[in-house]
Write an enzyme that holds these catalytic residues in place. Structure first.
Site, mmCIF file in Angstrom:
data_model
loop_
_atom_site.group_PDB
_atom_site.id
_atom_site.type_symbol
_atom_site.label_atom_id
_atom_site.label_comp_id
_atom_site.label_asym_id
_atom_site.label_seq_id
_atom_site.Cartn_x
_atom_site.Cartn_y
_atom_site.Cartn_z
ATOM 1 N N GLY A 38 4.114 14.944 5.314
ATOM 2 C CA GLY A 38 2.988 14.027 5.434
ATOM 3 C C GLY A 38 1.982 14.565 6.430
ATOM 4 N N GLN A 46 -4.873 14.142 12.505
ATOM 5 C CA GLN A 46 -4.225 15.430 12.784
ATOM 6 C C GLN A 46 -5.104 16.618 12.404
ATOM 7 O OE1 GLN A 46 -0.373 14.158 10.783
ATOM 8 N NE2 GLN A 46 0.379 15.583 12.332
ATOM 9 N N CYS A 89 6.914 16.690 13.349
ATOM 10 C CA CYS A 89 5.513 16.364 13.064
ATOM 11 C C CYS A 89 4.739 17.680 13.077
ATOM 12 C CB CYS A 89 5.005 15.429 14.166
ATOM 13 S SG CYS A 89 3.263 15.010 14.056
ATOM 14 N N LEU A 90 3.785 17.834 12.175
ATOM 15 C CA LEU A 90 3.031 19.100 12.138
ATOM 16 C C LEU A 90 2.234 19.327 13.423
ATOM 17 C CD1 LEU A 90 1.858 19.261 8.412
ATOM 18 C CD2 LEU A 90 3.736 20.513 9.489
ATOM 19 N N HIS A 148 5.657 6.860 9.993
ATOM 20 C CA HIS A 148 5.220 7.955 10.864
ATOM 21 C C HIS A 148 3.710 8.200 10.698
ATOM 22 C CE1 HIS A 148 5.913 12.145 12.654
ATOM 23 N NE2 HIS A 148 4.667 12.166 12.235
ATOM 24 N N GLU A 149 3.265 8.307 9.444
ATOM 25 C CA GLU A 149 1.844 8.612 9.196
ATOM 26 C C GLU A 149 0.955 7.420 9.567
ATOM 27 O OE1 GLU A 149 1.244 11.605 8.875
ATOM 28 O OE2 GLU A 149 3.252 12.221 8.297
ATOM 29 N N HIS A 174 0.021 7.352 13.168
ATOM 30 C CA HIS A 174 -1.029 8.293 13.595
ATOM 31 C C HIS A 174 -2.405 7.631 13.592
ATOM 32 C CE1 HIS A 174 0.781 12.202 14.222
ATOM 33 N NE2 HIS A 174 1.453 12.153 13.083
HETATM 34 ZN ZN ZN Z 1 3.035 13.374 12.560
#
Ligand code: ZN
Length: 197
Positions: A46, A51, A93-94, A137-138, A141
């Site tokens: 995701g 991000q 997480c990226l 999670h997303e 953000h």
């Molecule tokens: Zn993340």
């Protein structure tokens, strides 16, 4: 369509709340396509707009694995309309390259959002599935909340962050989740019990 640079933990834009999308314009469609390209390029599950430095309420998810065809899912102006149960989620997480830690999540969520064409949909994800956890999670953000804020053990999380040269847990951002914490303690106790038998 292009692969964008992913903002790393420590940069302030990850902590800023994102704005609603008023119209799914060409600009938003390009953002969606870039999010997908960037997520696939990084082998992520995701990716949320903040991000890539764009504070709009948009994220993408793809939980397909291995030989399965790609299944890109787009969420614009998402709202979590129902949540229940609890689970332990081992997450990365990226924006936190290579760092994984255990966090608290709801097991079941129902989300309402718009797709890339601006059409509303409702989706239910259950049983602590990867999709259920990825949505939470997303979604976080978009409010400047990061997975480590849900850490089950912040000292463990700190160890991991240190190992990958990332800044430490921001203690003032840690979330107080007594109801989830209680359910997770019960889950852990049950796991120990199961291992004994
Ligand atoms: Zn993340």
């Amino acid at each position: 369509m292009s692969v964008r640079k992913v903002v790393r933990y420590g940069e302030e834009s990850l902590r800023q709340p994102s704005k609603e999308v008023h119209k799914v314009s060409q600009k938003i469609k390009v953002l969606v396509d870039d999010l997908l390209d960037t997520m696939y390029a990084q082998n992520g599950v995701g990716l949320a707009a903040p991000q890539v430095g764009e504070n709009y309420r948009v994220f993408v998810i793809d939980v397909s694995t291995g030989e399965q065809p790609l299944n890109p899912m787009v969420f614009i102006n998402p709202k979590i309309i129902k949540k229940s149960g609890a689970c332990i989620s081992h997450e990365g997480c990226l924006s936190f390259p290579e760092a994984f830690t255990d966090v608290r999540r709801y097991a079941n969520v129902m989300v309402k959002a718009m797709d890339r064409n601006g059409r509303a949909f409702i989706l239910e994800a259950k049983d602590g599935s990867l999709l259920a956890r990825a949505i939470q999670h997303e979604f976080d953000h978009l409010d400047g909340i990061l997975f480590i804020d849900h850490s089950i053990n912040r000292f463990e999380a700190d160890e991991v962050l240190k190992k990958y040269n990332l800044p430490p847990v921001q203690v003032e951002k840690l979330l107080d989740e007594p109801e989830l914490a209680k359910q997770i303690d019960e889950l852990k106790a049950k796991q120990i019990e199961d291992e004994k038998t």
